[in-house]
Motif scaffolding. Structure first.
Motif, PDB file in Angstrom:
ATOM      1  N   LEU A 451       0.687  -0.947   0.208  1.00 51.85           N
ATOM      2  CA  LEU A 451       0.135   0.099   0.261  1.00 51.85           C
ATOM      3  C   LEU A 451       1.316   1.111  -0.380  1.00 51.85           C
ATOM      4  CD1 LEU A 451      -2.726  -1.063   2.887  1.00 51.85           C
ATOM      5  CD2 LEU A 451      -3.081  -0.678   0.114  1.00 51.85           C
ATOM      6  N   PRO A 452       0.513   2.353  -0.840  1.00 49.89           N
ATOM      7  CA  PRO A 452       1.832   3.563  -1.521  1.00 49.89           C
ATOM      8  C   PRO A 452       1.749   4.170   0.355  1.00 49.89           C
ATOM      9  CG  PRO A 452       0.095   3.398  -2.910  1.00 49.89           C
ATOM     10  CD  PRO A 452      -0.767   2.127  -2.066  1.00 49.89           C
ATOM     11  N   GLY A 453       2.995   4.167   0.438  1.00 56.84           N
ATOM     12  CA  GLY A 453       2.553   5.621   2.048  1.00 56.84           C
ATOM     13  C   GLY A 453       2.906   4.851   3.286  1.00 56.84           C
ATOM     14  N   LEU A 454       2.975   3.833   3.473  1.00 60.11           N
ATOM     15  CA  LEU A 454       2.322   3.349   4.697  1.00 60.11           C
ATOM     16  C   LEU A 454       3.138   2.420   4.964  1.00 60.11           C
ATOM     17  CD1 LEU A 454       0.197   2.118   6.997  1.00 60.11           C
ATOM     18  CD2 LEU A 454      -0.567   0.999   5.575  1.00 60.11           C
ATOM     19  N   PHE A 455       3.464   0.914   4.807  1.00 57.46           N
ATOM     20  CA  PHE A 455       4.612   0.624   5.391  1.00 57.46           C
ATOM     21  C   PHE A 455       6.079   0.926   4.976  1.00 57.46           C
ATOM     22  CE2 PHE A 455       1.512  -2.231   6.061  1.00 57.46           C
ATOM     23  CZ  PHE A 455       1.938  -3.105   6.968  1.00 57.46           C
ATOM     24  N   PRO A 456       7.602   1.492   5.321  1.00 59.58           N
ATOM     25  CA  PRO A 456       8.349   1.331   5.052  1.00 59.58           C
ATOM     26  C   PRO A 456       9.654   0.346   4.081  1.00 59.58           C
ATOM     27  CG  PRO A 456       8.072   2.351   7.565  1.00 59.58           C
ATOM     28  CD  PRO A 456       6.992   0.789   7.034  1.00 59.58           C
ATOM     29  N   ASP A 457      10.261   1.289   3.069  1.00 55.96           N
ATOM     30  CA  ASP A 457      10.874   0.466   2.859  1.00 55.96           C
ATOM     31  C   ASP A 457      12.034  -0.997   3.389  1.00 55.96           C
ATOM     32  OD1 ASP A 457      10.327   2.107   0.573  1.00 55.96           O
ATOM     33  OD2 ASP A 457      12.368   2.944   0.523  1.00 55.96           O
ATOM     34  N   ARG A 458      12.093  -0.646   4.151  1.00 51.13           N
ATOM     35  CA  ARG A 458      12.892  -1.351   5.271  1.00 51.13           C
ATOM     36  C   ARG A 458      11.484  -2.939   5.892  1.00 51.13           C
ATOM     37  NH1 ARG A 458      17.050  -2.855   8.992  1.00 51.13           N
ATOM     38  NH2 ARG A 458      17.222  -4.503   9.070  1.00 51.13           N
ATOM     39  N   LEU A 459      10.823  -2.155   6.044  1.00 51.37           N
ATOM     40  CA  LEU A 459       9.821  -3.810   6.330  1.00 51.37           C
ATOM     41  C   LEU A 459       9.464  -3.768   4.753  1.00 51.37           C
ATOM     42  CD1 LEU A 459       7.996  -2.203   9.491  1.00 51.37           C
ATOM     43  CD2 LEU A 459       9.764  -3.194   9.433  1.00 51.37           C
ATOM     44  N   ARG A 460       8.923  -3.752   3.971  1.00 49.61           N
ATOM     45  CA  ARG A 460       8.873  -4.427   2.919  1.00 49.61           C
ATOM     46  C   ARG A 460       9.629  -4.919   2.171  1.00 49.61           C
ATOM     47  NH1 ARG A 460       6.599   1.263   1.323  1.00 49.61           N
ATOM     48  NH2 ARG A 460       8.991   1.099  -0.147  1.00 49.61           N
ATOM     49  N   SER A 461      11.301  -5.181   2.378  1.00 49.47           N
ATOM     50  CA  SER A 461      12.089  -5.419   2.132  1.00 49.47           C
ATOM     51  C   SER A 461      13.006  -6.847   2.681  1.00 49.47           C
ATOM     52  CB  SER A 461      13.261  -4.829   0.887  1.00 49.47           C
ATOM     53  OG  SER A 461      13.539  -3.844   1.815  1.00 49.47           O
ATOM     54  N   ASP A 462      12.101  -7.277   3.808  1.00 41.52           N
ATOM     55  CA  ASP A 462      13.023  -7.510   5.280  1.00 41.52           C
ATOM     56  C   ASP A 462      12.595  -9.178   4.917  1.00 41.52           C
ATOM     57  OD1 ASP A 462      13.841  -8.678   7.624  1.00 41.52           O
ATOM     58  OD2 ASP A 462      15.354  -6.837   7.232  1.00 41.52           O
ATOM     59  N   PRO A 463      13.175 -10.071   4.376  1.00 39.34           N
ATOM     60  CA  PRO A 463      12.488 -11.725   4.459  1.00 39.34           C
ATOM     61  C   PRO A 463      11.732 -11.951   5.646  1.00 39.34           C
ATOM     62  CG  PRO A 463      14.338 -11.412   2.985  1.00 39.34           C
ATOM     63  CD  PRO A 463      14.972 -10.229   3.794  1.00 39.34           C
ATOM     64  N   LYS A 464      12.595 -11.799   6.746  1.00 40.89           N
ATOM     65  CA  LYS A 464      12.986 -12.260   7.910  1.00 40.89           C
ATOM     66  C   LYS A 464      11.380 -11.837   8.490  1.00 40.89           C
ATOM     67  CE  LYS A 464      14.877 -13.088  12.933  1.00 40.89           C
ATOM     68  NZ  LYS A 464      15.711 -12.613  13.209  1.00 40.89           N
ATOM     69  N   TRP A 465      11.279  -9.958   8.757  1.00 41.41           N
ATOM     70  CA  TRP A 465       9.665  -9.560   8.819  1.00 41.41           C
ATOM     71  C   TRP A 465       9.021 -10.129   8.169  1.00 41.41           C
ATOM     72  CZ3 TRP A 465       7.292  -6.811  12.337  1.00 41.41           C
ATOM     73  CH2 TRP A 465       6.466  -5.959  11.475  1.00 41.41           C
ATOM     74  N   LEU A 466       8.929 -10.436   6.903  1.00 42.73           N
ATOM     75  CA  LEU A 466       7.949 -10.385   5.685  1.00 42.73           C
ATOM     76  C   LEU A 466       7.438 -11.577   6.648  1.00 42.73           C
ATOM     77  CD1 LEU A 466       8.932  -9.107   2.237  1.00 42.73           C
ATOM     78  CD2 LEU A 466       7.093  -8.568   4.114  1.00 42.73           C
ATOM     79  N   ASP A 467       8.072 -12.695   6.667  1.00 41.55           N
ATOM     80  CA  ASP A 467       7.692 -14.677   7.094  1.00 41.55           C
ATOM     81  C   ASP A 467       7.500 -14.047   8.411  1.00 41.55           C
ATOM     82  OD1 ASP A 467       8.187 -17.293   7.058  1.00 41.55           O
ATOM     83  OD2 ASP A 467       9.488 -17.051   7.894  1.00 41.55           O
ATOM     84  N   ALA A 468       7.411 -13.467   9.609  1.00 44.18           N
ATOM     85  CA  ALA A 468       6.831 -13.372  11.137  1.00 44.18           C
ATOM     86  C   ALA A 468       5.579 -13.376  10.776  1.00 44.18           C
ATOM     87  CB  ALA A 468       8.145 -12.367  11.340  1.00 44.18           C
ATOM     88  N   VAL A 469       5.174 -12.132   9.720  1.00 48.46           N
ATOM     89  CA  VAL A 469       3.623 -11.356   9.564  1.00 48.46           C
ATOM     90  C   VAL A 469       3.534 -12.932   8.448  1.00 48.46           C
ATOM     91  CG1 VAL A 469       2.557  -9.791   8.824  1.00 48.46           C
ATOM     92  CG2 VAL A 469       4.158  -9.233  10.028  1.00 48.46           C
ATOM     93  N   SER A 470       3.601 -13.337   7.589  1.00 44.42           N
ATOM     94  CA  SER A 470       2.932 -13.848   7.020  1.00 44.42           C
ATOM     95  C   SER A 470       2.671 -15.453   7.461  1.00 44.42           C
ATOM     96  CB  SER A 470       4.099 -14.261   5.444  1.00 44.42           C
ATOM     97  OG  SER A 470       4.108 -12.753   4.850  1.00 44.42           O
TER      98      SER A 470
END
Length: 491
Positions: A451-470
């Protein structure tokens, strides 16, 4: 009908309620407060009552209702007196507050409002009017020209009815008469609220009187403040309890929680009440305290609201009670606290304990559904900013990931049994478009991260973070929210 006397003097009080520690009539006014609703009467007026009792001074409050007249009609026949009831698990306690002198209904008495504002005795103008009432574009920090009150007051600046117009005209008249300006103290629950209101007033003034704008910029103080106290709407029970505890009919009684907090930037050229005697904390910079509140109180509030609402827990108190998930709230508070630096006057462990006690208060019916609203406006400061900081120092992000996953599950707009609900989010249409046709948890997480302007780039691109959320979102979607909470508790 009751034959009991209407509260109008301290001599009327015949019940268990405590009285002000001073004689109200012996103290002059020094504050005009715009927006004299329940929150002001439970917060700033309460602190002022304590300050008058401890140190005295001419600091009583002239309240202002900019739109209606109900508060004026309730308080003025009572000479400003009202009952403040505090409720918690131990019961209810009442005090009669004497710091309000009277209330001006501006729609009926516009001249009285301006007279109070230009009076040299007025040294502070404070306000609790909500962000929408100002008519300030936060992104540009200028006036919002499409705001009805702003447009009307720019057209007729000498006859203002909106907040910015009223403040600007009063300051203009004080400058013209050689009267020192008052301090403008915003008490609305807004970040960096002093700078916010300052920008709006200066821009409003500059559109008609650049010299006035320059004078305001140079000579008027706009300290920021952080406020906190839950104040539910008064009910018939409130009025009945006030009558029982004062022996008087009180049409202005209100109720609140025992906890209260006020952090204030100490810039008051014209003086101020001794609010610190009531527990207010004066600091050089309010922003770190706002960050603390956003990440600890508000962040844990959001987490338990989504998890609570989606598991059928209607009230905040249900999430930390015997059938709740108190350990998850404690875990979130601890994680949020780990992102903060030490703050003078604050013990973070004690602050966390206060938050838990407030959440558990059986007398406060704060709905999880209400807190769940407007998530896209709340997530960046409450959850996403601390997540970025935790990732930067390779710290545990799982508690924050659980909260974000719970928000994403909420974005589906249906309970586990299929019951639909509205998100009540300003970006509800964007959310629906982003997740339309998306089925897998990982795809859903990525779609919402995009979503534009919501999540910082660091979170959108961090595999460990994305996996923890998913992974957490997957459990919520597959096994149900209750099972996901149980799994997180066992983690």
């Amino acid at each position: 009908m009751t034959d009991r006397k209407r509260l109008s003097s301290l001599a009327d009080i015949a019940g268990s309620a405590s009285r002000p520690g001073y004689e109200p009539g012996r103290h002059g006014r020094g504050i005009v407060h715009l927006g004299v609703g329940a929150f002001h009467r439970a917060h700033q007026a309460d602190y002022t009552d304590a300050a008058l009792a401890a140190r005295g001074g001419d600091w009583r409050v002239v309240g202002v209702s900019l739109r209606g007249h109900d508060v004026a009609d309730a308080l003025n026949p009572q000479n400003g007196l009202y009952t403040l009831i505090e409720r918690d698990a131990a019961g209810a306690r009442a005090r009669v507050i004497g710091s309000v002198e009277r209330v001006i209904a501006a729609s009926r008495e516009p001249a009285a409002l301006m007279q109070a504002l230009v009076d040299p005795a007025t040294r502070i103008v404070s306000m609790t009017v909500t962000e929408k009432a100002y008519g300030i574009d936060r992104a540009r920090m200028t006036v919002a020209l499409n705001h009805s009150a702003v447009a009307a007051d720019l057209a007729k600046p000498a006859q203002p009815s909106g907040v910015l117009g009223v403040l600007t005209e009063a300051l203009k008249r004080r400058r013209a008469s050689g009267t020192a300006p008052f301090t403008v103290l915003c008490c609305d629950n807004l970040p960096d609220n002093g700078a916010f209101v300052r920008a709006g007033v200066i821009d409003f003034a500059r559109r008609s009187d650049p010299a006035l704008a320059d004078w305001i910029a140079a000579d008027v103080a706009f300290p920021s403040s952080m406020v906190d106290r839950i104040t539910p709407a008064a009910t018939q029970r409130t009025l009945d309890d006030a009558q029982q505890m004062t022996g008087c009919v009180d049409h202005a009684a209100i109720e609140t929680e025992p906890f209260r907090q006020w952090v204030i930037e100490d810039r008051f050229p014209g003086g101020r009440p001794a609010w610190e005697t009531g527990g207010a904390l004066f600091v050089d910079d309010v922003r770190p305290y706002e960050t603390m509140k956003l990440r600890m109180l508000n962040g844990s509030h959001s987490m338990l609201a989504y998890a609570g609402f989606l598991t059928g827990r209607r009230y905040v108190r249900d999430t930390v009670g015997p059938a709740g998930f108190r350990p998850l709230v404690m875990r979130h508070l601890s994680t949020a606290a780990s992102t903060l630096r030490p703050l003078p006057g604050i013990e973070l462990d004690a602050y966390a304990a206060d938050i838990l006690a407030r959440f558990a208060n059986p007398a406060i019916a704060h709905e999880t559904r209400q807190i769940s609203m407007d998530g896209t406006e709340k997530l960046p400061q409450r959850l996403l900013a601390p997540a970025v900081e935790l990732l930067a120092k390779s710290a545990d992000t799982e508690p924050i990931a659980f909260a974000v996953a719970a928000w994403m599950r909420y974005c589906l707009g249906r309970l586990d049994d299929g019951t639909a609900y509205a998100l009540n989010d300003p970006r509800e249409t964007d959310i629906a478009k982003a997740i339309s046709g998306v089925r897998s948890p990982s795809d859903l997480a990525r779609a919402l991260h995009a979503l534009p302007g919501l999540f910082p780039d660091r979170l959108r691109s961090d595999p460990k973070w994305l996996d923890a959320v998913s992974s957490r979102l997957g459990r919520m979607m597959t096994d149900g929210m209750e099972a996901a909470v149980a799994s997180e508790l066992a983690h």
